[in-house]
Design a protein around this motif. Structure first.
Motif, short mmCIF file in Angstrom:
data_model
loop_
_atom_site.label_atom_id
_atom_site.label_comp_id
_atom_site.label_asym_id
_atom_site.label_seq_id
_atom_site.Cartn_x
_atom_site.Cartn_y
_atom_site.Cartn_z
N MET A 129 -10.79 -7.91 9.13
CA MET A 129 -9.35 -8.01 8.84
C MET A 129 -8.55 -7.12 9.77
O MET A 129 -8.91 -5.99 10.04
CB MET A 129 -9.09 -7.56 7.41
CG MET A 129 -9.38 -8.59 6.34
SD MET A 129 -8.67 -10.20 6.68
CE MET A 129 -6.93 -9.76 6.75
N THR A 130 -7.44 -7.64 10.25
CA THR A 130 -6.58 -6.81 11.07
C THR A 130 -5.30 -6.48 10.32
O THR A 130 -4.79 -7.27 9.54
CB THR A 130 -6.16 -7.55 12.35
OG1 THR A 130 -5.74 -8.85 11.99
CG2 THR A 130 -7.30 -7.64 13.34
N GLY A 131 -4.83 -5.30 10.56
CA GLY A 131 -3.49 -4.90 10.16
C GLY A 131 -3.14 -5.03 8.71
O GLY A 131 -2.27 -5.81 8.35
N LYS A 132 -3.77 -4.28 7.85
CA LYS A 132 -3.23 -4.21 6.49
C LYS A 132 -2.12 -3.19 6.53
O LYS A 132 -2.33 -2.00 6.42
CB LYS A 132 -4.32 -3.78 5.51
CG LYS A 132 -3.78 -3.63 4.11
CD LYS A 132 -4.88 -3.63 3.08
CE LYS A 132 -4.29 -3.51 1.69
NZ LYS A 132 -5.25 -3.72 0.66
N THR A 133 -0.92 -3.69 6.77
CA THR A 133 0.20 -2.78 6.96
C THR A 133 0.87 -2.51 5.63
O THR A 133 1.53 -3.36 5.07
CB THR A 133 1.24 -3.38 7.92
OG1 THR A 133 1.27 -4.77 7.70
CG2 THR A 133 0.87 -3.11 9.35
N LEU A 134 0.67 -1.32 5.15
CA LEU A 134 1.20 -1.02 3.84
C LEU A 134 2.61 -0.45 3.92
O LEU A 134 3.46 -0.80 3.14
CB LEU A 134 0.27 -0.04 3.13
CG LEU A 134 -1.11 -0.63 2.87
CD1 LEU A 134 -1.97 0.35 2.10
CD2 LEU A 134 -1.01 -1.94 2.10
N HIS A 135 2.81 0.42 4.89
CA HIS A 135 4.14 1.00 5.00
C HIS A 135 4.72 0.69 6.35
O HIS A 135 4.33 1.26 7.36
CB HIS A 135 4.08 2.51 4.75
CG HIS A 135 3.72 2.82 3.34
ND1 HIS A 135 4.59 2.65 2.31
CD2 HIS A 135 2.55 3.23 2.80
CE1 HIS A 135 3.98 2.97 1.17
NE2 HIS A 135 2.74 3.31 1.44
N ARG A 159 4.83 -1.72 -4.47
CA ARG A 159 4.90 -2.94 -3.67
C ARG A 159 4.84 -4.13 -4.62
O ARG A 159 3.84 -4.34 -5.31
CB ARG A 159 3.73 -2.97 -2.66
CG ARG A 159 3.96 -2.06 -1.47
CD ARG A 159 2.69 -1.78 -0.74
NE ARG A 159 1.87 -0.86 -1.54
CZ ARG A 159 0.53 -0.89 -1.56
NH1 ARG A 159 -0.11 -1.77 -0.87
NH2 ARG A 159 -0.12 -0.02 -2.30
N ILE A 160 5.91 -4.87 -4.66
CA ILE A 160 6.02 -5.98 -5.61
C ILE A 160 5.94 -7.29 -4.83
O ILE A 160 6.56 -7.43 -3.78
CB ILE A 160 7.36 -5.89 -6.38
CG1 ILE A 160 7.45 -4.51 -7.07
CG2 ILE A 160 7.48 -7.02 -7.38
CD1 ILE A 160 8.74 -4.27 -7.80
N SER A 161 5.18 -8.24 -5.34
CA SER A 161 5.00 -9.51 -4.63
C SER A 161 6.27 -10.35 -4.69
O SER A 161 7.23 -9.99 -5.35
CB SER A 161 3.84 -10.29 -5.23
OG SER A 161 4.26 -10.92 -6.44
N TRP A 162 6.27 -11.46 -3.99
CA TRP A 162 7.34 -12.43 -4.18
C TRP A 162 7.01 -13.21 -5.45
O TRP A 162 5.87 -13.18 -5.91
CB TRP A 162 7.47 -13.33 -2.95
CG TRP A 162 6.41 -14.39 -2.82
CD1 TRP A 162 6.51 -15.69 -3.15
CD2 TRP A 162 5.08 -14.22 -2.30
NE1 TRP A 162 5.33 -16.35 -2.88
CE2 TRP A 162 4.44 -15.47 -2.36
CE3 TRP A 162 4.36 -13.12 -1.81
CZ2 TRP A 162 3.12 -15.66 -1.94
CZ3 TRP A 162 3.05 -13.31 -1.40
CH2 TRP A 162 2.45 -14.57 -1.47
#
Lengths: 264, 217
Positions: free
Chosen positions: A1-7, B67-70
């Motif tokens: 997986m690439t880029g689990k961008t959380l913030h 973080r809330i989903s759509w």
């Protein structure tokens, strides 16, 4: 997986969103059939060719020192940039309404995406057509005063975008405005100096046309592109003033109607 | 925690403003999954859509660091003219994923709807829609703290319902749900707490059973 961008920063989110919209827009605009790209070039080239041929028939080789085919192509493409950018940005919000479901997608994002596409298309098509002219007819095709040329394009494009953004709000309340738009775009082609220069008109008629910002923009554009072209008609200050007025209106209306753009 | 401050939402009707929520001040702890209860037209879906940012309140605000989903619902949430694959791509991209090929495969795998994955979603049955939507959240690896679910686990065949129950329960420790469902049995399966929308107010109950009792009284 690439880029689990959380913030992500707001700017990063906007970049991701505009990129996603960009891909989607290209797919619906040009995708499906490859002919889409072909028409983007062939349509303005064809229109310019028609006028170029007409003028050659009546025996004209140049307009204000500019060879007719080059004159037509720069005028036609720049006029199209104005009208296409205007209609595309005007409809950007309404035709992407479904996507505002996602909180990442702000109303300004599709407007920005379409502007990028229209402006890029303009420069690509201009480069291709002028390149062909230079190759086959050996004209000097590079803008003589690049900065003045770019400034003229920028002020014209930004005015078109501002009007488009105002229309985003208008279309929310009055969807039929689109028909109105088509009706007024056609005569604009004939009164904006697309296939003639202001110097070809008697000066006593100038006041009737000097309200038209596209005419000013085209004249300025040609002044920048061709050093031999001089315009006593064009008034850059008028264009800038219009820009300021329309942008003030565009930004306030856009901000004011944001909830409507998203939920309505 | 999700914090509501002075939140109001109304719709214009011929008879004047119809308030769905009126000056709501409440804090949802979000340590448990919440089932949303309310009569038809009480504004359950609107509430979910406001939480998901699809709709804006008329006044007041919703604040949260989560973080809330759509909103995953039967209406909206995806684009009808776009295929399941295109929706998956688009949603992955706006959530910051660049490798969409891997995402598409995961969604296709979860949804398991064959060639329909490349057809416009407006041609889907509600079950197929739900499969794709939940598939997308699975592919996004549940990067959400809160999943907003409006009815979608209630439709579809038994196999899909079992599958959605399994994946949601698996992620339960990290991802809570806020769920609208007309079936109490479904709510009991997923939720521990309850939220009642009544007369323009929100009432939070730490136990879903208390909420159901209050709702049915």
């Amino acid at each position: 997986m690439t880029g689990k961008t959380l913030h992500r920063s707001s700017f990063q989110i906007m970049k991701d969103t505009v990129f996603a919209l960009f891909i989607r827009e290209l797919r619906t605009r040009f995708g499906g059939n490859r002919l889409g790209y072909f028409w983007a070039i062939a349509e303005p080239a064809g229109q310019a060719a028609v006028f170029a041929i007409l003028f050659s028939i009546i025996g004209r080789e140049s307009i204000s020192g500019v060879p007719v085919p080059v004159f037509m192509i720069t005028g036609m493409l720049t006029f199209k940039l104005f009208t296409k950018l205007l209609t595309q940005s005007a409809n950007a919000v309404i035709s992407n309404k479904g996507l505002m479901t996602y909180r990442q997608v702000e109303p300004i994002d599709p407007v920005l995406t379409r502007s990028i596409i229209e402006v890029t298309t303009y420069f690509v098509v201009l480069a291709i057509l002028m390149g062909l002219m230079g190759w086959f007819l050996s004209y000097d095709i590079f803008p003589d005063d690049l900065l003045e040329f770019l400034l003229a394009i920028a002020s014209l494009a930004s005015l078109s975008l501002a009007i488009g953004m105002i229309l985003c709000s208008v279309l929310e309340f009055w969807p039929d405005a689109n028909r109105f738009l088509t009706v007024i775009m056609t005569p604009l082609l004939f009164i904006s100096g697309v296939f003639y220069s202001a110097s070809m008109l008697p000066q006593q008629y100038w006041p009737y046309l000097s309200w038209n910002p596209i005419f000013h923009g085209l004249e300025l554009m040609r002044e920048g592109y061709f050093s031999e072209y001089r315009s006593d008609f064009a008034d850059p200050v008028y264009l800038i003033e219009l820009n300021l007025v329309f942008w003030a209106l565009a930004l306030s209306l856009f901000k004011l109607n944001r909830p409507r753009f998203i939920s309505g | 925690m999700i914090h509501f401050e002075g939140l109001s939402k109304w719709y214009k009707t011929k008879a004047g403003r119809n308030y769905i929520l009126k000056d709501v001040n409440i804090t949802l702890p979000m340590d448990k999954s919440i089932g949303v209860l309310g009569r038809n037209g009480a504004g359950k879906s609107t509430f979910i859509r406001m939480l998901g940012g699809s709709e804006l309140p008329k006044s007041g605000s919703i604040q949260s660091d989560l973080r809330i989903s759509w909103p995953l619902g039967l209406q909206g949430g995806v684009q009808g003219q776009m295929s399941g694959r295109e929706n998956a791509r688009f949603i992955s991209r706006i959530h910051g994923y660049s490798d969409t090929r891997a995402m598409e495969d995961r969604v296709a795998d979860f949804a398991d709807i064959g060639q329909y994955f490349d057809e416009p979603m407006k041609s889907y049955s509600s079950g197929m829609r739900s499969r794709v939507m939940l598939g997308i959240t699975v592919a996004l690896d549940f990067q959400f703290d809160v999943l907003l679910i409006d009815e979608i686990t209630a439709v579809g065949d038994a196999a899909f319902r079992a599958k959605s129950e399994r994946v949601l329960k698996e992620k339960f420790s990290s991802t809570k749900v806020i769920m609208v469902n007309h079936s109490m049995e479904q709510l009991r399966k997923f939720c521990d707490a309850g939220l009642l929308i009544r007369n323009g107010k929100l009432e939070y109950f730490d136990s879903l059973e208390d909420a159901i009792v209050e709702y049915e009284s």
